[in-house]
Motif scaffolding. Structure first.
Motif, PDB file in Angstrom:
ATOM      1  N   THR A 199      -4.810  11.129   5.134  1.00  0.00           N
ATOM      2  CA  THR A 199      -5.592  11.074   6.426  1.00  0.00           C
ATOM      3  C   THR A 199      -7.219  10.067   6.189  1.00  0.00           C
ATOM      4  OG1 THR A 199      -4.876  13.122   6.997  1.00  0.00           O
ATOM      5  CG2 THR A 199      -6.773  12.198   8.123  1.00  0.00           C
ATOM      6  N   SER A 200      -7.661  10.579   4.994  1.00  0.00           N
ATOM      7  CA  SER A 200      -8.891   9.652   4.772  1.00  0.00           C
ATOM      8  C   SER A 200      -8.563   8.061   4.777  1.00  0.00           C
ATOM      9  CB  SER A 200      -9.433  10.352   3.381  1.00  0.00           C
ATOM     10  OG  SER A 200      -9.747  11.624   3.610  1.00  0.00           O
ATOM     11  N   PHE A 201      -7.485   7.886   3.893  1.00  0.00           N
ATOM     12  CA  PHE A 201      -7.276   6.619   3.579  1.00  0.00           C
ATOM     13  C   PHE A 201      -6.886   5.631   5.022  1.00  0.00           C
ATOM     14  CE2 PHE A 201      -7.263   7.170  -0.680  1.00  0.00           C
ATOM     15  CZ  PHE A 201      -7.333   6.069  -1.178  1.00  0.00           C
TER      16      PHE A 201
ATOM     17  N   PHE B 205      -0.968  18.415  -7.717  1.00  0.00           N
ATOM     18  CA  PHE B 205      -2.356  18.531  -8.424  1.00  0.00           C
ATOM     19  C   PHE B 205      -3.387  19.448  -7.492  1.00  0.00           C
ATOM     20  CE2 PHE B 205      -6.866  17.568  -9.617  1.00  0.00           C
ATOM     21  CZ  PHE B 205      -6.749  18.203 -11.149  1.00  0.00           C
ATOM     22  N   ILE B 206      -3.464  18.881  -5.898  1.00  0.00           N
ATOM     23  CA  ILE B 206      -4.366  19.628  -5.209  1.00  0.00           C
ATOM     24  C   ILE B 206      -3.581  20.287  -3.925  1.00  0.00           C
ATOM     25  CG2 ILE B 206      -6.316  17.951  -5.798  1.00  0.00           C
ATOM     26  CD1 ILE B 206      -5.700  16.343  -3.284  1.00  0.00           C
ATOM     27  N   GLY B 207      -2.480  20.313  -4.102  1.00  0.00           N
ATOM     28  CA  GLY B 207      -1.568  20.873  -2.911  1.00  0.00           C
ATOM     29  C   GLY B 207      -1.024  20.080  -1.847  1.00  0.00           C
ATOM     30  N   ARG B 208      -0.404  20.520  -1.003  1.00  0.00           N
ATOM     31  CA  ARG B 208       0.350  19.954  -0.025  1.00  0.00           C
ATOM     32  C   ARG B 208      -0.853  19.676   1.066  1.00  0.00           C
ATOM     33  NH1 ARG B 208       3.294  20.129  -4.253  1.00  0.00           N
ATOM     34  NH2 ARG B 208       5.482  21.040  -3.809  1.00  0.00           N
ATOM     35  N   LYS B 209      -1.607  20.408   1.378  1.00  0.00           N
ATOM     36  CA  LYS B 209      -2.695  20.428   2.357  1.00  0.00           C
ATOM     37  C   LYS B 209      -3.635  19.215   1.885  1.00  0.00           C
ATOM     38  CE  LYS B 209      -4.491  23.790   4.443  1.00  0.00           C
ATOM     39  NZ  LYS B 209      -4.997  25.125   4.875  1.00  0.00           N
ATOM     40  N   GLY B 210      -4.142  19.227   0.357  1.00  0.00           N
ATOM     41  CA  GLY B 210      -4.903  18.338  -0.033  1.00  0.00           C
ATOM     42  C   GLY B 210      -4.547  17.025  -0.049  1.00  0.00           C
ATOM     43  N   ALA B 211      -3.310  16.803  -0.325  1.00  0.00           N
ATOM     44  CA  ALA B 211      -2.614  15.465  -0.111  1.00  0.00           C
ATOM     45  C   ALA B 211      -2.419  15.039   1.095  1.00  0.00           C
ATOM     46  CB  ALA B 211      -0.917  15.532  -0.743  1.00  0.00           C
TER      47      ALA B 211
ATOM     48  N   VAL C  82       4.844  13.831   1.578  1.00  0.00           N
ATOM     49  CA  VAL C  82       4.201  15.068   1.602  1.00  0.00           C
ATOM     50  C   VAL C  82       4.794  15.826   2.765  1.00  0.00           C
ATOM     51  CG1 VAL C  82       2.282  16.322   1.719  1.00  0.00           C
ATOM     52  CG2 VAL C  82       2.446  14.399   0.120  1.00  0.00           C
ATOM     53  N   VAL C  83       4.950  15.042   3.874  1.00  0.00           N
ATOM     54  CA  VAL C  83       5.216  15.992   5.281  1.00  0.00           C
ATOM     55  C   VAL C  83       6.364  16.357   5.089  1.00  0.00           C
ATOM     56  CG1 VAL C  83       5.531  15.604   7.662  1.00  0.00           C
ATOM     57  CG2 VAL C  83       3.619  14.265   6.601  1.00  0.00           C
ATOM     58  N   PRO C  84       7.430  15.836   4.862  1.00  0.00           N
ATOM     59  CA  PRO C  84       8.933  16.664   4.885  1.00  0.00           C
ATOM     60  C   PRO C  84       8.957  17.537   3.741  1.00  0.00           C
ATOM     61  CG  PRO C  84       9.191  14.193   3.926  1.00  0.00           C
ATOM     62  CD  PRO C  84       7.688  14.231   4.523  1.00  0.00           C
TER      63      PRO C  84
ATOM     64  N   GLY D  51       0.741  -1.217  -0.011  1.00  0.00           N
ATOM     65  CA  GLY D  51      -0.049  -0.003  -0.032  1.00  0.00           C
ATOM     66  C   GLY D  51       1.008   1.161  -0.042  1.00  0.00           C
ATOM     67  N   ALA D  52       2.014   1.101   0.679  1.00  0.00           N
ATOM     68  CA  ALA D  52       2.859   2.445   0.869  1.00  0.00           C
ATOM     69  C   ALA D  52       3.722   2.673  -0.621  1.00  0.00           C
ATOM     70  CB  ALA D  52       3.897   2.036   1.661  1.00  0.00           C
ATOM     71  N   MET D  53       3.864   1.535  -1.371  1.00  0.00           N
ATOM     72  CA  MET D  53       4.454   1.867  -2.727  1.00  0.00           C
ATOM     73  C   MET D  53       3.455   2.697  -3.560  1.00  0.00           C
ATOM     74  SD  MET D  53       6.531  -1.650  -3.395  1.00  0.00           S
ATOM     75  CE  MET D  53       7.150  -2.645  -2.025  1.00  0.00           C
ATOM     76  N   ILE D  54       2.359   1.912  -3.549  1.00  0.00           N
ATOM     77  CA  ILE D  54       1.057   2.700  -4.435  1.00  0.00           C
ATOM     78  C   ILE D  54       1.106   4.148  -3.880  1.00  0.00           C
ATOM     79  CG2 ILE D  54      -1.011   2.633  -4.969  1.00  0.00           C
ATOM     80  CD1 ILE D  54      -1.153  -0.407  -4.317  1.00  0.00           C
ATOM     81  N   GLY D  55       1.018   4.405  -2.646  1.00  0.00           N
ATOM     82  CA  GLY D  55       0.829   5.731  -1.986  1.00  0.00           C
ATOM     83  C   GLY D  55       2.163   6.553  -2.447  1.00  0.00           C
ATOM     84  N   ALA D  56       3.292   6.064  -2.485  1.00  0.00           N
ATOM     85  CA  ALA D  56       4.392   6.711  -2.992  1.00  0.00           C
ATOM     86  C   ALA D  56       4.276   7.108  -4.502  1.00  0.00           C
ATOM     87  CB  ALA D  56       5.725   5.761  -2.630  1.00  0.00           C
TER      88      ALA D  56
END
Length: 484
Positions: A123-125, A112-118, A159-161, A98-103
């Protein structure tokens, strides 16, 4: 095609010198920015940077909670849901897939939707995944929940760093970005410790706590000014930068530098995956990917996932050893955040890799003695010393610093694609090491740690010859120096 050739395509909009000038003429001889915004910002403004960082690293804590969940819950989950060892192994390892897909998708989403959007997507997942685990009555819901939390982890890890690096003043950037690793370690340690007293379903619910803080906190903090500038949202860019630097701060110089750099990059063709291997970006890609390779293939996930087995096989109390391991990891990572902007990135990497080599050698010696039944009474103490030196050294540099440097070196026009590649490599390495560890140990216990020591020795060569020092420089200065 080199950067010179690309800029020639834009000659109707200005000569090469005119394009590059804004990137380089704002630095003095020491490499510091004249009239730095860090000096002009009012001290009371720092609280917004700190608040934004705190909200972002709640994602890192959620990351750690996901990673630490499977270890203390194995017996209870298997008993309650009647899972075989193979089924539980799938549950544990599917997290990395799952982490690889997320990466892979994290960079595109963040662009596309910004750092906050990401951060909201991740968080939703995680929320969906924890709820699926909590309500699971069979293996399918359990695995789907684990896969979803893994996806969130993969997005958070990139996204966090990046978000923290883009909002922080250069004088605080290293320390604030390093809190990402600190909170990951904290999440893992908390999950392990409270997992010994909570049921596995209750432990899943605790994973929702950092997610809730993140959801509400994102309404209080600004978007990354650099992303807003890249999207051409001028008014929002100015407001976000002013909010981060304080009402009384003069942001004109920093705003000009950011916009000049982005304008230059926007004149170049839009970066695709294959463009990462062109000459103008190749060095930053080699640095980012190379650090992730050495971080993972130095053996960290083999040691982390199986530390209890290591202590048990050496004749040392696995529960006591693991608790000491968890506490040391958090303490050293916390100390790392206080020195990274003073000591610099390269010295920490070199000290860390040297300690990893020594820790691997001591552990290899302990296993050699055990296998050959030599000085068997010294084996538990040697193993404890080697493993604690290993994790302490990893936490001192190789744990956090590669993520800090990765967030600094990529130009904003390739940051999404390049960051996704580096994060994917990191997660592939995490899977490869955790998957091969038991096979290597069955081949040769002491040989496994000698192999890890050799890889960490290569890491020292890589850092000395390839990795630049980024301390005390703006992102634009770092990227201009590397990608020219």
């Amino acid at each position: 095609m080199g950067i010179q050739e690309d800029l020639e395509q834009c000659k109707n909009r200005g000569e090469h010198e005119e394009v590059r000038e804004p990137l380089m003429d704002k630095t003095n001889h020491s490499g510091e920015q004249d009239g730095s915004f860090a000096q002009s910002s009012s001290k009371e403004s720092v609280w917004m940077v700190y608040l934004s960082t705190f909200v972002a690293v709640c994602g890192s804590f959620a990351f750690g909670s996901c990673a630490g969940y499977s270890s203390p819950t194995e017996n209870a989950v298997r008993e309650d849901l009647s899972l075989s060892l193979a089924e539980y192994s799938v549950f544990g390892s599917i997290l990395t897939f799952g982490a690889m897909i997320g990466a892979i998708t994290s960079g595109t989403i963040a662009d596309f939707i910004g750092r906050k959007g990401a951060l909201r997507v991740a968080t939703s997942f995680c929320v969906a995944g924890w709820l699926a685990i909590y309500f699971a009555q069979g293996v399918l819901a359990l695995d789907l929940g684990r896969l979803a939390t893994g996806y969130g982890m993969g997005v958070f890890s990139y996204v966090v760093p990046v978000f923290i690096a883009e909002i922080a003043p250069k004088s605080l950037r290293g320390a604030l970005t390093a809190t990402n690793q600190l909170m990951i370690c904290g999440g893992v340690s908390v999950a392990f410790i409270i997992g010994t007293v909570l049921t596995w379903r209750a432990l899943a619910l605790t994973g929702l706590v950092p997610c809730a803080i993140l959801v509400f906190g994102l309404f209080l903090i600004p978007e990354s000014p650099r992303w807003l500038a890249k999207r051409g949202r001028e008014e929002e860019f100015q407001k976000a930068l002013q909010k981060l630097r304080g009402k009384e701060a003069d942001i004109s110089q920093e705003a000009t530098e950011i916009k000049d750099y982005i304008e230059t990059l926007e004149r170049l063709p839009k970066a695709r995956f294959l463009d990462l291997f062109q000459r103008r970006y190749l060095r930053s890609v080699i640095i980012g990917v190379g650090l992730m390779v050495f971080q993972q293939f130095g053996g960290i996930n083999g040691v982390c996932f199986y530390v209890s087995n290591i202590f048990e096989s050496a004749g040392f109390s696995p529960s006591l050893g693991t608790i000491i391991y968890a506490i040391l990891q958090v303490v050293v990572t916390a100390l790392n955040t206080t020195v990274i902007d003073k000591a610099g990135r390269k010295p920490l990497l070199l000290v860390s890799a040297s300690g990893l080599i020594l820790g691997c050698i001591i552990t290899a010696i302990s296993f050699y003695l055990k296998v050959n039944e030599l000085a068997t009474k010294s084996v538990p103490a040697l193993t404890l010393t080697g493993i604690l030196l290993y994790i302490g050294s990893f936490s001192a540099g190789m744990g956090a610093v590669p993520w800090v440097i990765m967030s600094e070196i990529f130009p904003i026009n390739i940051k999404g694609v390049a960051g996704s590649l580096a994060t994917l490599v990191n997660w592939f390495g995490a899977w490869a090491i955790s998957y091969t560890y038991n096979y290597l140990m069955s081949w040769s216990s002491y040989g496994t740690f000698i192999l890890y020591a050799a890889i960490n020795a290569l890491a020292i060569v890589f850092v000395v010859t390839v990795v630049p020092e980024t301390k005390g420089r703006t992102l634009e200065q770092i990227q201009a120096a590397i990608n020219t």
